[in-house]
Design a protein around this motif. Structure first.
Motif, PDB file in Angstrom:
ATOM      1  N   TRP A 278       0.826  -1.205   0.000  1.00 14.74           N
ATOM      2  CA  TRP A 278       0.000   0.000   0.000  1.00 14.74           C
ATOM      3  C   TRP A 278       0.864   1.260   0.000  1.00 14.74           C
ATOM      4  O   TRP A 278       0.633   2.171  -0.786  1.00 14.74           O
ATOM      5  CB  TRP A 278      -0.929   0.007   1.218  1.00 14.74           C
ATOM      6  N   GLY A 279       1.870   1.289   0.888  1.00 15.24           N
ATOM      7  CA  GLY A 279       2.694   2.484   0.990  1.00 15.24           C
ATOM      8  C   GLY A 279       3.523   2.730  -0.251  1.00 15.24           C
ATOM      9  O   GLY A 279       3.391   3.773  -0.912  1.00 15.24           O
ATOM     10  N   VAL A 280       4.368   1.761  -0.597  1.00 19.91           N
ATOM     11  CA  VAL A 280       5.251   1.916  -1.755  1.00 19.91           C
ATOM     12  C   VAL A 280       4.502   1.667  -3.059  1.00 19.91           C
ATOM     13  O   VAL A 280       4.618   2.446  -4.017  1.00 19.91           O
ATOM     14  CB  VAL A 280       6.458   0.968  -1.643  1.00 19.91           C
ATOM     15  N   GLY A 281       3.727   0.577  -3.105  1.00 17.01           N
ATOM     16  CA  GLY A 281       3.062   0.206  -4.357  1.00 17.01           C
ATOM     17  C   GLY A 281       1.994   1.184  -4.795  1.00 17.01           C
ATOM     18  O   GLY A 281       2.134   1.854  -5.820  1.00 17.01           O
ATOM     19  N   LEU A 282       0.921   1.287  -4.009  1.00 16.84           N
ATOM     20  CA  LEU A 282      -0.172   2.185  -4.395  1.00 16.84           C
ATOM     21  C   LEU A 282       0.205   3.655  -4.237  1.00 16.84           C
ATOM     22  O   LEU A 282      -0.058   4.469  -5.119  1.00 16.84           O
ATOM     23  CB  LEU A 282      -1.420   1.871  -3.572  1.00 16.84           C
ATOM     24  N   GLY A 283       0.821   3.979  -3.088  1.00 19.10           N
ATOM     25  CA  GLY A 283       1.197   5.376  -2.871  1.00 19.10           C
ATOM     26  C   GLY A 283       2.207   5.866  -3.889  1.00 19.10           C
ATOM     27  O   GLY A 283       2.047   6.951  -4.471  1.00 19.10           O
ATOM     28  N   GLY A 284       3.235   5.056  -4.110  1.00 18.87           N
ATOM     29  CA  GLY A 284       4.243   5.432  -5.099  1.00 18.87           C
ATOM     30  C   GLY A 284       3.692   5.474  -6.507  1.00 18.87           C
ATOM     31  O   GLY A 284       4.030   6.353  -7.298  1.00 18.87           O
ATOM     32  N   GLY A 285       2.823   4.514  -6.842  1.00 18.35           N
ATOM     33  CA  GLY A 285       2.226   4.503  -8.177  1.00 18.35           C
ATOM     34  C   GLY A 285       1.359   5.716  -8.432  1.00 18.35           C
ATOM     35  O   GLY A 285       1.402   6.322  -9.509  1.00 18.35           O
ATOM     36  N   ASN A 286       0.565   6.074  -7.442  1.00 15.09           N
ATOM     37  CA  ASN A 286      -0.290   7.250  -7.586  1.00 15.09           C
ATOM     38  C   ASN A 286       0.553   8.522  -7.747  1.00 15.09           C
ATOM     39  O   ASN A 286       0.230   9.415  -8.542  1.00 15.09           O
ATOM     40  CB  ASN A 286      -1.191   7.381  -6.360  1.00 15.09           C
ATOM     41  N   TRP A 287       1.660   8.605  -7.024  1.00 13.52           N
ATOM     42  CA  TRP A 287       2.550   9.762  -7.122  1.00 13.52           C
ATOM     43  C   TRP A 287       3.192   9.844  -8.498  1.00 13.52           C
ATOM     44  O   TRP A 287       3.266  10.917  -9.105  1.00 13.52           O
ATOM     45  CB  TRP A 287       3.616   9.662  -6.032  1.00 13.52           C
ATOM     46  N   LEU A 288       3.662   8.709  -9.024  1.00 13.21           N
ATOM     47  CA  LEU A 288       4.297   8.696 -10.341  1.00 13.21           C
ATOM     48  C   LEU A 288       3.302   9.012 -11.458  1.00 13.21           C
ATOM     49  O   LEU A 288       3.612   9.735 -12.402  1.00 13.21           O
ATOM     50  CB  LEU A 288       4.943   7.333 -10.598  1.00 13.21           C
ATOM     51  N   ALA A 289       2.093   8.443 -11.339  1.00 11.77           N
ATOM     52  CA  ALA A 289       1.116   8.587 -12.421  1.00 11.77           C
ATOM     53  C   ALA A 289       0.420   9.937 -12.406  1.00 11.77           C
ATOM     54  O   ALA A 289       0.152  10.528 -13.464  1.00 11.77           O
ATOM     55  CB  ALA A 289       0.080   7.465 -12.343  1.00 11.77           C
ATOM     56  N   PHE A 290       0.128  10.466 -11.220  1.00 11.16           N
ATOM     57  CA  PHE A 290      -0.705  11.669 -11.141  1.00 11.16           C
ATOM     58  C   PHE A 290      -0.060  12.814 -10.354  1.00 11.16           C
ATOM     59  O   PHE A 290      -0.684  13.856 -10.150  1.00 11.16           O
ATOM     60  CB  PHE A 290      -2.051  11.331 -10.471  1.00 11.16           C
ATOM     61  N   GLY A 291       1.183  12.617  -9.926  1.00 11.00           N
ATOM     62  CA  GLY A 291       1.817  13.638  -9.100  1.00 11.00           C
ATOM     63  C   GLY A 291       2.300  14.859  -9.851  1.00 11.00           C
ATOM     64  O   GLY A 291       2.655  15.862  -9.240  1.00 11.00           O
TER      65      GLY A 291
END
Length: 463
Positions: free
Chosen positions: A398-411
């Motif tokens: 959740w922290g690295v996977g979803l959080g990091g993915g959301n940051w890379l895709a929409f940050g």
């Protein structure tokens, strides 16, 4: 003489291959629906992707609680306590029925999930209809999980495999009929997928009950023809839930760390999320191999713990991880180098292939990391260790996977290269999260083994 990796592989194969085929059959439910809807409508395929993500997120967490019956029965079976093993199946059925009520509430009121995906009204309507149909599938599916967990624990996975393959053979023509219509059936699209699944799940659960009542194998566990469902036994239910709740939470975090990608990626448009669904289905099919190895390793480890042979249990655990890693590396390489041909088996739509192709660059690393953490998690559950893995999953997936993915895709980060933008960003972050989970669970298993060596158990009394 100590067993080699090859020797332990031979011990695992009789348990692993029926689980592999059975789980491929189960996953093929989604594959069938994906292939059919890819030829029916991109809107319905997008609805399937989102609806399946919601259902799997709900089902897997609840399934994990029910499947706590497997390591519990595995240890009892290894210790020769057969009637106690049968008693646990009764309590697992009660657990499944209670959890089905909670799960259906989530499926009938999916608003929080849909809010994440930001889908349009046309797709949302189809998602709600699809989940309504699956609400009827959830109760028999969870009850069947109790039956499956028990059978795997007592080294009898073939009967489960036969029922799962039979379910797939019924699902294929039924889904085709309900999606495209004909012979008095209107075209139902994605709703037809859910309705077909519900019908098959009820038939499969009833077939399992018939086998349980008529097969003399189960008599030794007190599950004979005239036996009725026992009343809830609160101490036994408490034991199952104590292990099952963190197991289910860990599985839910593991799966939602992946399935929630579809809900976030839905913001990028129907074609992107449909391409993501093809990649998801492919990696899910690949996952069944380490899943089967993990099941086999976990079953043998639990049985050896019950028999007080901790040295063999430790060796089997590590050998299972090595075997899972080796198979995953080879399979991942084959898919990576043949990715264009593999995607061609799903669809001829050039736009869908173009959307899915960049995602498959991550599948190899994703699959290898997933294999290690999967087998390690099964072995830890055999030791009745589930809470610490749940915490590791939360931070990594959740922290690295979803959080990091959301940051890379929409940050909106300007320096992120194109390879890590959009849907690819989610896949990169998910791969990194799985790698961290694999390392964390392996360290946790090593620590558990060290503690066992420091505090050896006394031999079990003669029975």
């Amino acid at each position: 003489m100590k067993n080699s990796v090859l020797t332990d592989l031979r011990r695992m194969l009789p348990l692993a291959w029926p689980v592999f085929i059975g789980q491929i059959a189960v996953l093929s439910f989604a594959t069938v629906d994906t292939l059919l809807l890819a030829r029916y409508s991109n809107i319905d395929l997008a609805a399937l992707s989102i609806g399946a993500a919601v259902y799997i997120s709900v089902f897997v967490g609840l399934m994990g609680i029910v499947l706590a019956v497997s390591p519990i029965v595995g240890q009892l079976f290894g210790a020769g306590e057969l009637e106690a093993s049968g008693d646990q199946l009764h309590q697992a059925v009660w657990t499944a029925l209670g959890l089905a009520v909670l799960g259906d509430l989530a499926l009938l009121f999916p608003g929080p999930f849909l809010a994440i995906s930001h889908v349009g009204p046309e797709v949302e309507s189809r998602v709600r209809d699809y989940l309504l149909a699956l609400a009827f599938a959830l109760p028999p599916a969870l009850v069947f999980m109790a039956y499956r967990g028990f059978n795997v624990a007592v080294s009898r996975p073939k009967v489960v495999m036969a029922l799962q393959v039979g379910g797939l053979l019924a699902k294929i023509p039924l889904s085709n009929w309900m999606i495209f219509g004909g012979h008095g059936m209107p075209e139902l699209g994605s709703l037809g997928c859910g309705a077909a699944t519900a019908i098959v799940m009820w038939v499969q659960a009833l077939a399992a009950l018939v086998v349980l009542r008529k097969d003399p194998f189960y008599e030794r566990f007190g599950l004979h023809r005239g036996a009725r469902l026992q009343r809830p036994d609160w101490p036994k239910l408490a034991k199952l839930l104590k292990l099952g709740i963190p197991m289910g939470a860990g599985l839910m975090i593991e799966v939602t760390g992946f399935t929630f990608m579809a809900l976030f990626i839905a913001r990028l448009g129907p074609t992107i999320v449909a391409g993501h669904e093809l990649a998801v289905n492919l990696v899910a099919m690949m996952f069944m191999l380490p899943y089967a190895i993990g099941n086999a390793a976990g079953t043998l480890v639990a049985q050896r713990i019950g028999a007080d042979d901790l040295e063999d249990a430790r060796r089997l655990g590590w050998h299972g991880i090595v075997i899972g890693l080796g198979f995953a590396f080879v399979l991942g390489a084959a898919v990576f180098f043949g990715r264009v041909q593999v995607l061609g088996l799903y669809t001829r739509d050039a736009a869908l292939v173009a959307a899915a192709l960049p995602l498959l660059l991550w599948v190899w690393l994703f699959h290898v990391s997933d294999a290690v953490q999967t087998v390690a998690a099964f072995v830890l559950r055999a030791h009745h260790i589930a809470t610490a893995p749940m915490i590791i999953y939360t931070l990594a997936l959740w922290g690295v996977g979803l959080g990091g993915g959301n940051w890379l895709a929409f940050g909106g980060v300007a320096w992120v290269p194109p390879l890590l933008q959009g849907a690819s960003g989610f896949w990169f972050a998910a791969t990194l999260g799985l790698l961290l989970a694999a390392i964390g669970l392996s360290v946790l298993l090593a620590r558990a083994h060290w503690k066992e060596l420091q505090n050896p158990r006394l031999p079990a009394p003669a029975r």
